[in-house]
Design an enzyme around this catalytic site. Structure first.
Site, PDB file in Angstrom:
ATOM      1  N   PRO A 136       0.816  -1.221   0.000  1.00 16.15           N
ATOM      2  CG  PRO A 136      -0.964  -1.601   1.481  1.00 16.15           C
ATOM      3  CD  PRO A 136       0.368  -2.162   1.053  1.00 16.15           C
ATOM      4  CE1 TYR A 137       5.920   5.481   2.023  1.00 14.22           C
ATOM      5  CE2 TYR A 137       7.263   3.940   0.756  1.00 14.22           C
ATOM      6  CZ  TYR A 137       7.087   5.184   1.329  1.00 14.22           C
ATOM      7  OH  TYR A 137       8.067   6.149   1.197  1.00 14.22           O
TER       8      TYR A 137
END
Length: 290
Positions: A136-137
């Site tokens: 996700p980052y």
């Protein structure tokens, strides 16, 4: 060249602290912005604005440029907190881009990440390689780049995204391998290594990153661009462990490889040299004991 007025978001963080001091020393008029005050006193003449980029009130003034460093960091914690990362890293970036549009700020330097490339990227990674985030980052950083390109196209903003490769140096975050190893060794605790330790990282010193950001402020545009900020050399996790230990070999516990980690990162930095005149000056392990 004339000094610039620069707003630096995330100014109390690891990279932000170095960037604020570097830009100030270079003669620029710097305003730091963060939701927490800096640990150490800011240099005389540096202003500070308290603000949470997700919802806080941004400064009621204009600048020559915004350096946007504020973000939730780390691929591993993002696996358990994807919504928090999306709100902070993407919505926060959109709010800063809108701030530039409203206030007529012409230049935006965005802190992106080598994590956008993904595990199958041919190395050394080139900016033209399709992104393939595996956390996700990383996805939020890619979305930040895409929003910046859109604002460059629609509103004439000069947008330059710098893809940082494993930044290290004085004051580095405690979750980064070098610092995590050092702290556990000093505490007499086992060092935790995910996988067999053969994973390799392009380690880029924070002083070189700060210099890249200063040079990016002078990028003439027009439009948008993306540049790698890495050394073009990489080192294994076991190399990092060797640099972190001072005497006897520490205890090591190996755990399963983490799904958010890629096996290897390595930057092509040719484009940064051509477009902003940047080349690394500090190579790991020089200064690893500072």
């Amino acid at each position: 060249m004339a000094p610039l007025s620069v707003l630096v978001t995330g100014s109390s963080g690891f990279i932000g602290t170095h960037v604020v001091r570097h830009l100030h020393a270079a003669g620029h008029r710097v305003t730091g912005l963060d939701h927490i005050p800096p640990t150490d006193a800011l240099p005389e003449g540096v202003a500070f604005h308290v603000c949470d980029i997700r919802q806080g009130e941004l400064p009621d003034r204009t600048f020559d440029a915004v350096v946007h460093l504020a973000a939730l960091a780390g691929v591993r914690p993002s696996m358990d907190r994807p919504l928090e990362y999306e709100i902070t890293n993407v919505i926060g970036t959109i709010r800063l881009l809108e701030f530039c549009r409203r206030m007529g700020i012409p230049h935006f330097v965005f802190a992106s990440s080598s994590s956008v490339y993904g595990p199958e990227t041919p190395l050394p990674a080139e900016e033209s390689t399709p992104a393939n985030p595996c956390s996700p980052y990383a996805l939020t950083k890619l979305h930040g780049e895409q929003w910046g390109r859109l604002y460059a196209r629609l509103h004439g903003l000069r947008f330059i995204a710098l893809r940082f490769f494993s930044v290290w140096g004085p004051g580095q975050r405690p979750d980064l391998a070098l610092e995590a190893f050092r702290r556990r060794i000093e505490a007499g605790q086992p060092v935790i290594i995910n996988g067999d330790g053969s994973q390799r990282r392009d380690l880029t010193h924070v002083a070189d990153v700060a210099r890249a950001i200063e040079l990016a402020l002078r990028w003439p545009g027009p439009g948008s661009t993306v540049l790698n900020v890495g050394t073009g050399r990489n080192h294994s996790v076991m190399d990092m462990l060797a640099a972190a230990r001072k005497a006897a070999a520490p205890m090591v516990e190996h755990q399963a490889a983490h799904p958010a980690d890629v096996p290897e990162t390595l930057a092509s930095n040719t484009a940064a040299g051509v477009q902003i005149g940047w080349k690394p000056r500090i190579f790991f392990p020089d200064g690893a004991d500072s």
